[in-house]
Write a protein that holds these residues in place. Structure first.
Motif, PDB file in Angstrom:
ATOM      1  N   THR A 104      27.994  34.101  40.422  1.00 34.55           N
ATOM      2  CA  THR A 104      29.015  33.873  39.070  1.00 34.55           C
ATOM      3  C   THR A 104      28.771  35.506  38.792  1.00 34.55           C
ATOM      4  O   THR A 104      28.275  35.863  38.772  1.00 34.55           O
ATOM      5  CB  THR A 104      28.044  33.169  38.469  1.00 34.55           C
ATOM      6  OG1 THR A 104      27.327  32.884  37.822  1.00 34.55           O
ATOM      7  CG2 THR A 104      28.669  31.495  39.472  1.00 34.55           C
ATOM      8  N   ASP A 149      29.451  42.830  33.776  1.00 33.50           N
ATOM      9  CA  ASP A 149      27.753  42.355  32.553  1.00 33.50           C
ATOM     10  C   ASP A 149      28.041  41.025  32.821  1.00 33.50           C
ATOM     11  O   ASP A 149      28.782  39.514  32.158  1.00 33.50           O
ATOM     12  CB  ASP A 149      28.554  42.024  30.745  1.00 33.50           C
ATOM     13  CG  ASP A 149      28.664  43.482  30.187  1.00 33.50           C
ATOM     14  OD1 ASP A 149      28.155  44.789  30.298  1.00 33.50           O
ATOM     15  OD2 ASP A 149      30.462  44.208  30.859  1.00 33.50           O
ATOM     16  N   GLU A 180      37.231  37.294  33.776  1.00 36.92           N
ATOM     17  CA  GLU A 180      35.998  36.424  33.178  1.00 36.92           C
ATOM     18  C   GLU A 180      35.599  35.185  34.141  1.00 36.92           C
ATOM     19  O   GLU A 180      37.167  34.694  34.530  1.00 36.92           O
ATOM     20  CB  GLU A 180      36.166  35.986  31.303  1.00 36.92           C
ATOM     21  CG  GLU A 180      36.548  37.373  30.390  1.00 36.92           C
ATOM     22  CD  GLU A 180      36.963  37.099  29.612  1.00 36.92           C
ATOM     23  OE1 GLU A 180      37.350  35.917  29.571  1.00 36.92           O
ATOM     24  OE2 GLU A 180      36.206  37.708  28.359  1.00 36.92           O
ATOM     25  N   ASP A 181      34.739  34.736  34.020  1.00 35.98           N
ATOM     26  CA  ASP A 181      34.100  33.391  34.930  1.00 35.98           C
ATOM     27  C   ASP A 181      34.451  33.281  36.259  1.00 35.98           C
ATOM     28  O   ASP A 181      35.465  32.355  36.208  1.00 35.98           O
ATOM     29  CB  ASP A 181      34.326  31.869  33.375  1.00 35.98           C
ATOM     30  CG  ASP A 181      34.218  32.570  32.147  1.00 35.98           C
ATOM     31  OD1 ASP A 181      33.251  32.750  32.121  1.00 35.98           O
ATOM     32  OD2 ASP A 181      34.763  32.251  31.603  1.00 35.98           O
ATOM     33  N   THR A 219      35.132  44.322  33.690  1.00 36.66           N
ATOM     34  CA  THR A 219      35.760  45.325  33.680  1.00 36.66           C
ATOM     35  C   THR A 219      36.320  46.261  34.397  1.00 36.66           C
ATOM     36  O   THR A 219      35.647  47.243  34.482  1.00 36.66           O
ATOM     37  CB  THR A 219      35.933  44.988  32.365  1.00 36.66           C
ATOM     38  OG1 THR A 219      35.314  44.531  31.635  1.00 36.66           O
ATOM     39  CG2 THR A 219      36.430  46.616  31.456  1.00 36.66           C
ATOM     40  N   LYS A 265      29.899  36.919  34.914  1.00 36.56           N
ATOM     41  CA  LYS A 265      30.627  35.921  33.389  1.00 36.56           C
ATOM     42  C   LYS A 265      31.907  37.162  33.208  1.00 36.56           C
ATOM     43  O   LYS A 265      32.865  36.478  32.030  1.00 36.56           O
ATOM     44  CB  LYS A 265      29.407  36.199  32.420  1.00 36.56           C
ATOM     45  CG  LYS A 265      29.885  35.680  31.009  1.00 36.56           C
ATOM     46  CD  LYS A 265      28.569  36.195  29.861  1.00 36.56           C
ATOM     47  CE  LYS A 265      29.020  36.113  28.708  1.00 36.56           C
ATOM     48  NZ  LYS A 265      27.845  36.321  27.645  1.00 36.56           N
ATOM     49  N   LYS A 266      31.811  38.358  33.092  1.00 42.27           N
ATOM     50  CA  LYS A 266      32.804  39.171  32.727  1.00 42.27           C
ATOM     51  C   LYS A 266      32.847  40.970  33.536  1.00 42.27           C
ATOM     52  O   LYS A 266      31.563  41.395  33.749  1.00 42.27           O
ATOM     53  CB  LYS A 266      32.583  39.700  31.628  1.00 42.27           C
ATOM     54  CG  LYS A 266      33.749  40.517  30.970  1.00 42.27           C
ATOM     55  CD  LYS A 266      33.627  40.919  29.597  1.00 42.27           C
ATOM     56  CE  LYS A 266      34.771  41.719  28.459  1.00 42.27           C
ATOM     57  NZ  LYS A 266      34.620  42.027  27.180  1.00 42.27           N
ATOM     58  N   VAL A 302      40.410  43.147  32.662  1.00 39.43           N
ATOM     59  CA  VAL A 302      39.723  41.973  32.897  1.00 39.43           C
ATOM     60  C   VAL A 302      39.436  40.907  33.234  1.00 39.43           C
ATOM     61  O   VAL A 302      40.014  39.925  33.221  1.00 39.43           O
ATOM     62  CB  VAL A 302      39.344  41.359  31.104  1.00 39.43           C
ATOM     63  CG1 VAL A 302      37.981  41.277  30.607  1.00 39.43           C
ATOM     64  CG2 VAL A 302      39.102  43.382  30.274  1.00 39.43           C
TER      65      VAL A 302
END
Length: 438
Positions: A80, A106, A69-70, A85, A82-83, A67
């Motif tokens: 950018t 996502d 993130e950011d 996976t 956000k997430k 995972v």
């Protein structure tokens, strides 16, 4: 009793196997910090710009996953995420090979202007023959930000064949009515895809093919058949302001050539020959514009039919749109002409005929799309009226064209240039701003 003991032994063996697998995963999986550093380096190497990772960690349950993130590129307008996976293939992972079963995104923002910096390195490493580095990519809430800051949100998914060839891809505008989506389906093992799309309550189906030429350049060719597309709805689906409302049908040819995938998108050219039936020109009254010499034009114009050709050309500096052979008619008037739109600037020329005898009056639109200037040479209308009085019929058209020519001659003096720079149109003293045509 023997059967029960057998099941207990089997269950114990399964637990031991799972435990061994767990220990193997923990042993072979690197620490989060090592993965983060490796991932940032890989991304920077592939994209050609620095990349910042907010966090990266392993998730072993319910299934192993990585995972991120950011995530953000270090650019004036950052790309950018956000997430993100990633679900790796466990067997390949134990063999120290990275093959991803699925990747889910996502939340992301992709500014169009930021893609230019990725062009030089967008080829990436070629996939091994027969290899599928990624089986499925799913994205949700991905915001495309145009070069002028217009956001459009997309959802979709892509299933890949070996060599990064999409087997099927779906792109949709979530939450928009009528349904707006596009589906690509690969035809066998060829680099050829059928297109099925819904937009504006109509369809635009066709086919596209991709080629890598002997010199290494990439080429894209295809055709679409738009049918029954409500233009205002189709334009609104992409957060743009429509100029005209009505259903359009026609034929579109598209083509592109470049050295990279990003360059291929930036060079895309389309040519659409279209026809429309009953339509409405929004926020512009042609009859009022002619009779008031461009001073008044607020309103709408009902049209019986519209036809012409629209060409779009993507460039590194944005899209250039040209309309040629435009013909429009209604019970009150008819018009013909051409227009060009680039960098939010419009230049258009039309000849308008009114049913009460004013024929061939030139109508000029120019300036920024949010403050277009409208110009009608006073001499054109005066000449048309004089032509009607002196020589009915053909004299009207001759008078209008002579009047327009004289108007251009007298308006071409030194005072014309400041008017053009100020955005008041090419004919000094007659331009008036009109509502946005964006």
């Amino acid at each position: 009793m023997a059967r029960r003991q057998t099941w207990m032994v089997a269950a114990g063996g399964l637990v031991a196997l799972l435990g061994a697998l767990w220990l193997a995963l923990v042993w072979f999986i690197p620490a989060d910090e090592d993965l983060a550093a490796h991932a940032a380096g890989e991304l920077q190497g592939r994209l050609g710009v620095p990349v910042r990772l907010g966090a990266l960690h392993w998730r072993l349950l319910p299934v192993p996953a990585i995972v991120l993130e950011d995530v953000a590129t270090d650019q004036p307008q950052a790309i950018t995420v956000k997430k993100l996976t990633a679900y790796p293939d466990l067997l390949a992972l134990l063999q120290r090979r990275v093959i991803l079963d699925r990747v889910e995104l996502d939340g992301a923002v992709v500014p169009q202007l930021s893609l230019r910096a990725l062009d030089a390195t967008s080829r990436g490493a070629p996939a091994e023959a027969g290899a599928t580095p990624l089986a499925r990519f799913v994205f949700r809430d991905l915001t495309w930000l145009s070069r002028h800051g217009v956001p459009v949100v997309y959802d979709g998914e892509i299933d890949f064949d070996p060599g990064w060839r999409p087997r099927q891809a779906v792109l949709r505008r979530p939450g928009f009515t009528p349904a707006t989506d596009l589906t690509l389906t690969r035809q066998g093992q060829d680099d050829r895809w059928a297109i099925r799309s819904q937009v504006g309550g109509g369809t635009a189906d066709g086919e596209v093919q991709f080629q890598t030429r002997a010199d290494g350049r990439l080429a894209l060719d295809g055709q679409l058949r738009p049918s029954g597309v409500e233009v205002a709805s189709a334009v609104a689906a992409f957060n743009r302001k429509p100029v005209i409302a009505g259903k359009a049908s026609g034929h579109t040819v598209l083509s592109a050539q470049a050295d990279t995938l990003v360059g291929l998108a930036q060079s895309l050219h389309t040519k659409t020959v279209f026809t429309m039936g009953a339509s409405t020109l929004l926020r512009f009254d042609l009859d009022k514009a002619i009779r008031s010499l461009g001073r008044e034009h607020a309103g709408q114009t009902a049209l019986d039919a519209v036809s012409g050709q629209m060409d779009t050309q993507n460039t590194p500096r944005g899209m250039v749109t040209q309309f040629t052979g435009i013909k429009a008619s209604s019970g009150a008037l008819s018009a013909s002409g051409k227009a060009r739109l680039a960098n939010r600037q419009i230049e258009a020329e039309f000849a308008v005929d009114l049913v009460d005898g004013i024929v061939g009056v030139p109508l000029v639109l120019s300036g920024p799309v949010d403050k277009v200037a409208v110009s009608v040479p006073r001499g054109a209308v005066a000449g048309a009226l004089l032509g009607t009085a002196v020589l009915p019929g053909i004299g009207t058209a001759i008078g209008a064209r002579v009047g327009a020519t004289l108007g251009r001659l007298f308006d071409s003096g030194p005072d014309r240039q400041p008017a053009r720079r100020a955005g008041n149109g090419p004919l000094s003293g007659t331009g008036r701003p009109c509502p946005s045509l964006r």
